[in-house]
Enzyme design. Structure first.
Site, PDB file in Angstrom:
ATOM      1  N   HIS A 190       0.812  -1.218   0.000  1.00 55.49           N
ATOM      2  CA  HIS A 190       0.000   0.000   0.000  1.00 55.49           C
ATOM      3  C   HIS A 190       0.838   1.258   0.000  1.00 55.49           C
ATOM      4  O   HIS A 190       0.471   2.257  -0.609  1.00 55.49           O
ATOM      5  CB  HIS A 190      -1.015  -0.054   1.136  1.00 55.49           C
ATOM      6  CG  HIS A 190      -2.051  -1.082   0.846  1.00 55.49           C
ATOM      7  ND1 HIS A 190      -2.027  -2.336   1.391  1.00 55.49           N
ATOM      8  CD2 HIS A 190      -3.073  -1.069  -0.032  1.00 55.49           C
ATOM      9  CE1 HIS A 190      -3.020  -3.037   0.876  1.00 55.49           C
ATOM     10  NE2 HIS A 190      -3.666  -2.300   0.024  1.00 55.49           N
ATOM     11  N   GLU A 446     -10.725 -10.787  -6.428  1.00 57.04           N
ATOM     12  CA  GLU A 446      -9.313 -10.695  -6.058  1.00 57.04           C
ATOM     13  C   GLU A 446      -8.817 -11.934  -5.314  1.00 57.04           C
ATOM     14  O   GLU A 446      -7.779 -11.903  -4.664  1.00 57.04           O
ATOM     15  CB  GLU A 446      -9.013  -9.396  -5.287  1.00 57.04           C
ATOM     16  CG  GLU A 446      -9.987  -9.046  -4.204  1.00 57.04           C
ATOM     17  CD  GLU A 446      -9.722  -7.682  -3.566  1.00 57.04           C
ATOM     18  OE1 GLU A 446      -8.702  -7.039  -3.850  1.00 57.04           O
ATOM     19  OE2 GLU A 446     -10.559  -7.261  -2.745  1.00 57.04           O
ATOM     20  N   CYS A 517      -8.717  -2.820 -11.410  1.00 58.69           N
ATOM     21  CA  CYS A 517      -8.256  -1.682 -10.616  1.00 58.69           C
ATOM     22  C   CYS A 517      -6.962  -1.991  -9.862  1.00 58.69           C
ATOM     23  O   CYS A 517      -6.477  -1.175  -9.094  1.00 58.69           O
ATOM     24  CB  CYS A 517      -9.335  -1.207  -9.652  1.00 58.69           C
ATOM     25  SG  CYS A 517      -9.824  -2.457  -8.460  1.00 58.69           S
TER      26      CYS A 517
END
Ligand code: PEP
Ligand code: MG
Length: 571
Positions: A190, A446, A517
């Protein structure tokens, strides 16, 4: 001059002074016994520290005059610091004990916070964090302990650290950071995603960098090659300044694409959306010519508000309230002026811990990435999900909203979430609150479980968005944050590509929208493969949109198909 080699996590070159973040230290409360004759002196120290912190808060209150939210927080702190009952309790308990004042103050603060947490009242429960924060400051003053504060990083610095907690990453949007050089972190971590969002050059997996680099020394972060140069000579600095200039000229040229539709050389149209983590980034998305928001990672919004390292304004848990969420979503929807905005429900847990009295967190799990994260955490805290749905539906009248559920692995999870959404709609109706009943609700694909059963998910989902970061992590079984195994992290692994292909096929069959995404949607090599496989909606860091438009403009559909077919058959 010393060159260190790591992995490139965010492109670009940064030159600046190193700001070396020490390993985190903890406040240590003395637990020894004291004699009664020591009481007056210890009490005197307590009163002094209380006065010091009160003066600090008064000064901070003064500094945020005009900012309603911040002022309210400091006013609450002020009241807490002067709460006669609490202070009386601390003083009497101390006088009747044979423990240090720090010990008693710490104990009383924790007791008080626990009572607030279990009060059953949402507002009071939120104040528990405030009380710990403010009396924590008094404790720090008593102990002469000065915890490291990332807020002190100056503009233009290069952050050198072991890692950055997701909560610390808020600083990346608040300061002009020249670069990031970290020991840990993978490309899809992240912190990597955020570095790319803010256009900050970053190199990770730099062993021992925090001990090898001196604070304040000049360093170059070359996010293109994955190198960090410590103490460069003048010639090297000149060479890199030229590279920065060339990159600047290129980004000027890319501005041309901002108002152009994304299309291939032979005219095939694409939609390029932005991934955002803050309200502010929606404005950047508009500036960069995004077709909408493909992914709003709402957990970053929550994390920034609950970060106890960066000051009192962020310790209140205020972002969890329906009202502050509503305001954030409304602003993003309004900023995007009718373009689609996909807002993902909280994807907390795993590496993104949230410090809230409202949410049962996953902090003590042995294997947090396999644990209570994303939709699992939301379903374990249905009140949180309900609050988020309420805020989302209320905001839905301000634009073109879509809601997305992260990390679904079973149909049952989607059904449960849809039931909560339905309840929220009924509630709003009975309260006479206006909202859009037809907000599409989709899911993120995912995990291999979701991709392999995409046909089933397609029956109860309005759209799919493939999260290639987690899909890669879970399919190969490789931690996306762990630099020690980053070589195994391969988005082109045939298993990952086949799962993507399966998801695309099922979405086409069910005639539902599909986008990607994850980070694959924006990297030069992978975006071509996805486009060749038939993906036409891509969501990425806003700053990369014009680059991807440029890449697509130079290639034709048959060429794209040839590239993906080669990858899919590359045994
Ligand atoms: C993903 O997993 O690809 C994704 C987009 O979600 P996140 O990176 O927030 O886990
Ligand atoms: Mg994910």
């Amino acid at each position: 001059m010393n060159v260190l080699f790591g992995i490139s996590a965010s492109n670009g070159i940064g030159i600046g002074k190193a700001f070396v973040v020490p390993e985190s230290e903890k406040r240590v409360i003395p637990s020894n016994f004291i004699k009664p004759e020591e009481h007056p002196k210890q009490l005197e120290r307590f009163e002094k520290s209380l006065a010091t912190v009160t003066a600090q808060i008064a000064a901070q209150l003064d500094a945020v005059k005009g900012d309603k939210v911040q002022s309210e927080i400091f006013e609450t702190y002020f009241l807490m610091l002067n709460d006669p009952e609490f202070l009386k309790d601390v003083r009497t308990s101390f006088e009747n004990s044979n423990r240090t004042i720090e010990y008693i103050l710490n104990q009383k603060t924790e007791d008080y916070a626990d009572k607030l947490r279990s009060s059953g009242n949402e507002y009071l429960a939120e104040r528990a964090q405030d009380i710990c924060d403010i009396f924590g400051r008094v404790l720090d003053d008593l102990l002469d302990f000065h915890p490291f504060n990332i807020e002190n990083v100056p503009d233009g610095a290069v952050i050198v650290a072991k890692t950055m907690n997701p909560s610390d990453t808020i600083i990346l949007s608040k300061r002009q950071i020249a670069g990031l050089a970290l020991i840990e972190g993978g490309v899809s971590s992240h912190v990597g995603i955020l570095a790319r969002n803010y256009g900050i050059p970053a190199v990770f997996a730099l062993e021992n960098i925090t001990s090898e680099i001196q604070n304040e020394s000049t360093i170059i972060v070359d996010g293109d090659s994955g190198e960090v140069i410590d103490n460069p000579d003048e010639l090297t600095i000149d060479e890199y300044r030229k590279k920065i200039e060339t990159a600047r000229e290129h980004s000027e040229k890319l501005k041309f694409f901002r108002d152009q539709p994304a299309k291939t050389e032979d005219g095939e149209l694409f939609k390029l959306y932005a991934n955002i983590g803050t309200v502010e980034e929606a404005r950047i998305a508009m500036e960069e010519g995004a077709d909408g928001i493909g992914l709003f990672r709402t957990e970053f919004l929550f994390m920034s508000e609950t970060n106890s390292n960066i000051g009192p304004a962020h310790a209140s848990g205020a972002a969890f309230s329906e009202e502050s969420q509503f305001n954030a979503y409304k602003t993003v929807l309004q900023t995007m002026q009718g373009k689609p905005v996909t807002i993902r429900t909280l994807d907390a847990g795993g590496d993104k811990l949230i410090n809230s009295s409202e949410i049962r967190n996953a902090s003590d799990e042995k294997n947090p990435l396999m644990g209570l994260r994303a939709i699992r955490l939301s379903l374990a805290n249905p009140q949180q999900l309900k609050t988020q749905f309420r805020a989302l539906y209320r905001a839905s009248v301000y634009g073109n909203l879509k809601i997305m559920l992260p990390l679904v692995t079973s149909i049952e999870q989607v059904k449960q979430a849809l039931k909560i959404a339905e309840k929220v709609r009924e509630e709003l109706k009975s309260e006479g609150i206006e909202f859009n009943e037809k907000v599409p609700i989709g899911v993120m694909i995912e995990t291999a479980a979701a991709a392999m059963t995409a046909d089933c998910f397609a029956k109860i989902s309005d759209f799919f968005s493939i999260g290639t970061n987690d899909l890669t992590q879970y399919t190969i079984g490789v931690d996306r944050e762990n630099s020690a195994v980053s070589e195994l992290y391969n988005e082109f692994h045939l298993a990952v590509l086949r799962l993507i292909q399966k998801t695309i096929t099922e979405a086409e069959k069910a005639k539902i929208d599909l986008s990607v995404c994850g980070e694959m949607a924006s990297r030069r090599d992978s975006v071509l493969v996805l486009a060749g496989m038939g993906v036409r909606n891509l969501s990425m860091s806003p700053k990369l949109i014009t680059q991807v438009k440029e890449i697509l403009s130079k290639i034709s559909v048959p060429e794209l198909k040839a590239i993906s077919s080669k990858k899919l058959n590359d045994l």
